[in-house]
Scaffold this active site. Structure first.
Site, PDB file in Angstrom:
ATOM      1  N   HIS A  70       1.029  -1.774   0.071  1.00 43.04           N
ATOM      2  CA  HIS A  70      -0.101   0.019   0.202  1.00 43.04           C
ATOM      3  C   HIS A  70       1.157   1.346   0.191  1.00 43.04           C
ATOM      4  CE1 HIS A  70      -3.453   2.815   0.597  1.00 43.04           C
ATOM      5  NE2 HIS A  70      -3.780   2.048   0.453  1.00 43.04           N
ATOM      6  N   ASP A  97      -8.287  -4.885  -1.415  1.00 37.29           N
ATOM      7  CA  ASP A  97      -8.203  -6.033  -1.224  1.00 37.29           C
ATOM      8  C   ASP A  97      -8.164  -7.172  -1.558  1.00 37.29           C
ATOM      9  OD1 ASP A  97      -7.412  -3.148  -3.321  1.00 37.29           O
ATOM     10  OD2 ASP A  97      -9.047  -3.368  -3.714  1.00 37.29           O
TER      11      ASP A  97
HETATM   12  C1  SDX Z   1      -6.573   0.351  -3.456  1.00 37.89           C
HETATM   13  O1  SDX Z   1      -4.412   4.716  -1.778  1.00 37.89           O
HETATM   14  C2  SDX Z   1      -5.102   4.021  -1.448  1.00 37.89           C
HETATM   15  O2  SDX Z   1      -5.608   4.646  -0.329  1.00 37.89           O
HETATM   16  C3  SDX Z   1      -5.797   3.252  -2.688  1.00 37.89           C
HETATM   17  C4  SDX Z   1      -6.421   2.831  -1.150  1.00 37.89           C
HETATM   18  C5  SDX Z   1      -8.141   2.534  -1.443  1.00 37.89           C
HETATM   19  O3  SDX Z   1      -8.507   2.342  -0.435  1.00 37.89           O
HETATM   20  O4  SDX Z   1      -7.758   4.081  -2.139  1.00 37.89           O
HETATM   21  O5  SDX Z   1      -6.233   1.680  -0.591  1.00 37.89           O
HETATM   22  C6  SDX Z   1      -6.601   1.068  -2.514  1.00 37.89           C
HETATM   23  O6  SDX Z   1      -5.435   1.176  -4.139  1.00 37.89           O
HETATM   24  C7  SDX Z   1      -5.394  -1.042  -2.928  1.00 37.89           C
HETATM   25  C8  SDX Z   1      -3.365  -0.772  -3.241  1.00 37.89           C
HETATM   26  C9  SDX Z   1      -4.282  -2.172  -4.180  1.00 37.89           C
HETATM   27  N1  SDX Z   1      -3.406  -2.472  -5.425  1.00 37.89           N
HETATM   28  C10 SDX Z   1      -2.488  -3.600  -5.674  1.00 37.89           C
HETATM   29  O7  SDX Z   1      -3.402  -5.011  -4.177  1.00 37.89           O
HETATM   30  C11 SDX Z   1      -1.463  -4.102  -5.923  1.00 37.89           C
HETATM   31  C12 SDX Z   1      -0.384  -4.269  -5.747  1.00 37.89           C
HETATM   32  N2  SDX Z   1       0.014  -3.559  -4.419  1.00 37.89           N
HETATM   33  C13 SDX Z   1       1.011  -2.543  -5.671  1.00 37.89           C
HETATM   34  O8  SDX Z   1       1.185  -2.702  -6.891  1.00 37.89           O
HETATM   35  C14 SDX Z   1       1.901  -1.414  -4.805  1.00 37.89           C
HETATM   36  O9  SDX Z   1       1.889  -1.772  -3.645  1.00 37.89           O
HETATM   37  C15 SDX Z   1       0.871  -0.334  -4.603  1.00 37.89           C
HETATM   38  C16 SDX Z   1       0.293  -0.096  -6.020  1.00 37.89           C
HETATM   39  C17 SDX Z   1      -0.556  -0.644  -3.836  1.00 37.89           C
HETATM   40  C18 SDX Z   1       1.762   0.576  -3.689  1.00 37.89           C
HETATM   41  O10 SDX Z   1       3.042   0.444  -3.930  1.00 37.89           O
HETATM   42  P1  SDX Z   1       4.267   1.718  -4.201  1.00 37.89           P
HETATM   43  O11 SDX Z   1       3.761   2.159  -2.556  1.00 37.89           O
HETATM   44  O12 SDX Z   1       3.798   2.933  -5.024  1.00 37.89           O
HETATM   45  O13 SDX Z   1       5.033   0.291  -4.099  1.00 37.89           O
HETATM   46  P2  SDX Z   1       6.458   0.952  -4.829  1.00 37.89           P
HETATM   47  O14 SDX Z   1       5.755   1.053  -6.466  1.00 37.89           O
HETATM   48  O15 SDX Z   1       7.128   2.127  -4.330  1.00 37.89           O
HETATM   49  O16 SDX Z   1       7.044  -0.336  -4.161  1.00 37.89           O
HETATM   50  C19 SDX Z   1       7.631  -0.405  -3.017  1.00 37.89           C
HETATM   51  C20 SDX Z   1       8.478  -1.414  -3.159  1.00 37.89           C
HETATM   52  C21 SDX Z   1       9.416  -1.902  -4.276  1.00 37.89           C
HETATM   53  O17 SDX Z   1      10.253  -2.890  -4.599  1.00 37.89           O
HETATM   54  P3  SDX Z   1      11.876  -2.022  -4.797  1.00 37.89           P
HETATM   55  O18 SDX Z   1      12.131  -1.714  -6.091  1.00 37.89           O
HETATM   56  O19 SDX Z   1      11.986  -1.138  -3.076  1.00 37.89           O
HETATM   57  O20 SDX Z   1      12.962  -3.447  -4.617  1.00 37.89           O
HETATM   58  O21 SDX Z   1       7.520  -2.462  -2.977  1.00 37.89           O
HETATM   59  C22 SDX Z   1       7.698  -3.450  -3.666  1.00 37.89           C
HETATM   60  C23 SDX Z   1       8.245  -3.110  -4.603  1.00 37.89           C
HETATM   61  O22 SDX Z   1       8.577  -3.978  -6.421  1.00 37.89           O
HETATM   62  N3  SDX Z   1       6.685  -3.946  -4.220  1.00 37.89           N
HETATM   63  C24 SDX Z   1       5.555  -5.176  -4.345  1.00 37.89           C
HETATM   64  C25 SDX Z   1       4.485  -4.697  -4.115  1.00 37.89           C
HETATM   65  N4  SDX Z   1       3.710  -3.734  -3.330  1.00 37.89           N
HETATM   66  C26 SDX Z   1       5.314  -3.066  -3.533  1.00 37.89           C
HETATM   67  N5  SDX Z   1       6.150  -5.855  -4.619  1.00 37.89           N
HETATM   68  C27 SDX Z   1       5.538  -7.716  -4.599  1.00 37.89           C
HETATM   69  N6  SDX Z   1       4.047  -7.828  -4.341  1.00 37.89           N
HETATM   70  C28 SDX Z   1       3.449  -6.128  -4.316  1.00 37.89           C
HETATM   71  N7  SDX Z   1       2.317  -6.318  -4.333  1.00 37.89           N
END
Ligand code: SDX
Length: 432
Positions: free
Chosen positions: A309, A366
């Protein structure tokens, strides 16, 4: 004495005011930064930038805290219901009994949809994205309610209460219509005597000679799901609604834009992606190991959906509540869904894996929501539209904050240009 931060660039110092919210959140007010120093602040994705002051929702991502107008989500989940929480999110206080009764009446009075709007739906192939159809239907509302959507804040705020009820009630009806249209089933008209969630389930699942009457646990589960999605601070879709609303676009146009933003798999589309992931694991008789290994590759397309998140670096409190509700709802309905067991195993495996622990990646709202929606009979391709029904009060409340802000300005971020520097035009005859 107001605190200030001092920015030092070369030998010049620029004092910048410090802001502090009611929960102790602090910000450096950079509104004068460019005028004073010629510099802008840069924060791709706005992860460290506040776009507004808001009184609606407070999130503490490190401690897994979520409150709407000061009320903890755990208390609302246990004691409130969706329509009451919608009022709270929009109007800022728990409704009196009369306010709750009148609001429910207004929602029921506006649950039907103009027959002509069915033609908008029929212009889509049945295979179209439900979110695209929903966004189109909502974008059409100003054509049917021009007096509520004049694109003039003063006039539109005067009619806000009715516009809000129309948006909340009709988006719920639109979702049921989209479901029936995709299934090739006749539309089921709303029954004004039914409560919000029961009316939705009636419009989804009733047949010409057999009304669908949900058991109380199903109504409660749907109320809980929608309540938990009601608002969530400045998430992608809510910020989109504020951005569009800041141009004086009406609430329907702004919410339609929010629906499009929500449709992305990194945001509201994740609930569908989670179920596709769990189904794949089930079909491959995998234990999730392959998915976890792929998720650790770091590519956005292999992420463990429903995990991580942008704000929560601890458990998403909504995920905990939904996870617990899964057991209760499935047990009451006598459903043994193998995907629930897979989800739980996946959660346990990920939470022991340093890749996720070190990045503070926990289940989000989710991760389990699809399990409950599937138990309620809602097809996977409609999951994100359910999220939209739930989030509509939050979108509307944020639009209203933008519209009612006397010092409000159009949202217009700056950029750092990194393209080609000045060059002269070359006529095509000289370009080879
Ligand atoms: C919602 O904003 C809100 O409040 C949203 C929400 C709402 O109620 O409106 O809460 C609803 O959208 C929930 C999120 C739903 N999405 C997912 O479940 C999709 C999977 N999650 C990710 O794509 C991710 O965690 C996000 C998009 C939710 C958040 O992304 P960030 O904060 O931009 O994190 P990032 O991309 O900077 O990642 C940080 C690190 C990275 O690794 P490094 O580059 O540091 O090595 O964490 C890793 C990412 O690769 N990472 C994940 C991951 N999420 C982040 N690796 C594997 N699986 C994941 N799900």
């Amino acid at each position: 004495m107001a605190k200030t931060a001092v920015l030092k660039i070369d030998d010049k110092e620029y004092p910048l005011p410090v802001m502090e919210g009611t929960e102790g959140e602090k910000a450096i007010d950079t509104r004068q930064l460019r005028t004073a120093s010629g510099y802008i602040a840069y924060d791709q994705g706005y992860g460290n930038t506040g776009s507004c002051e808001s009184q609606i929702t407070y999130l503490d991502g490190d401690n897994g805290i979520l409150r709407h107008r000061g009320y903890p989500i755990e208390q609302l989940a246990n004691q409130s219901e969706f329509v009451e929480t919608a009022w709270l999110v929009i109007y800022g206080s728990l409704p009196t009994q009369k306010q709750r009764k009148d609001f429910g009446q207004l929602l029921r009075q506006n649950s039907a949809v103009e027959m002509q709007m069915q033609k908008i739906l029929e212009g889509f192939p049945t295979s179209a994205s439900p979110m695209a159809m929903l966004s189109a239907l909502v974008a059409a509302l100003p054509a049917y309610y021009p007096d509520l959507a004049t694109n003039n804040f003063e006039k539109d705020l005067k009619n806000f209460d009715l516009a809000a009820a129309i948006a909340i009630s009709k988006i719920r009806t639109f979702v049921a219509m989209i479901y029936r249209y995709q299934k090739g089933l006749p539309f089921v008209f709303p029954k004004q005597e039914l409560p919000f969630c029961d009316n939705f389930l009636h419009m989804m699942f009733s047949e010409p000679y057999k009304d669908y009457v949900p058991v109380p646990e199903v109504s409660r589960a749907l109320n809980l799901l929608l309540l938990l999605h009601a608002d969530h601070e400045q998430n992608c879709s809510t910020s989109t609604v504020r951005m569009v609303g800041s141009s004086q676009a009406n609430v329907f146009a702004s919410v339609s834009a929010g629906i499009s933003a929500l449709s992305g798999p990194l945001h509201g589309g994740a609930n569908m992606a989670v179920m596709q992931m769990l189904q794949s694991i089930h079909d491959e008789h995998d234990d999730g190991t392959r998915f976890i290994a792929a998720a650790k590759s770091g590519s956005k397309s292999n992420r463990l959906m429903g995990f991580g998140h942008a704000v929560y670096k601890n458990f998403d409190p909504r995920a905990k509540i939904i996870g617990e509700a899964c057991d209760v709802v499935l047990k009451r309905l006598g459903i043994d869904d193998p995907l629930l067991a897979i989800a739980k195993n996946l959660e346990q495996a990920a939470l022991k894996d340093d890749y996720f622990v070190s990045r503070k990646l926990y289940p989000n709202v989710d991760f389990y929501s699809g399990i409950i929606m599937r138990a309620l009979g809602i097809p996977m391709n409609m999951f994100t539209t359910m999220f939209a029904i739930g989030r509509t009060p939050g979108w509307i409340a944020n639009w209203r904050e933008v519209a009612a802000n006397p010092k409000g300005r159009i949202y217009r971020p700056r950029q750092i240009y990194v393209g080609p520097t000045k060059r002269d035009y070359v006529p095509i005859s000289q370009r080879g």
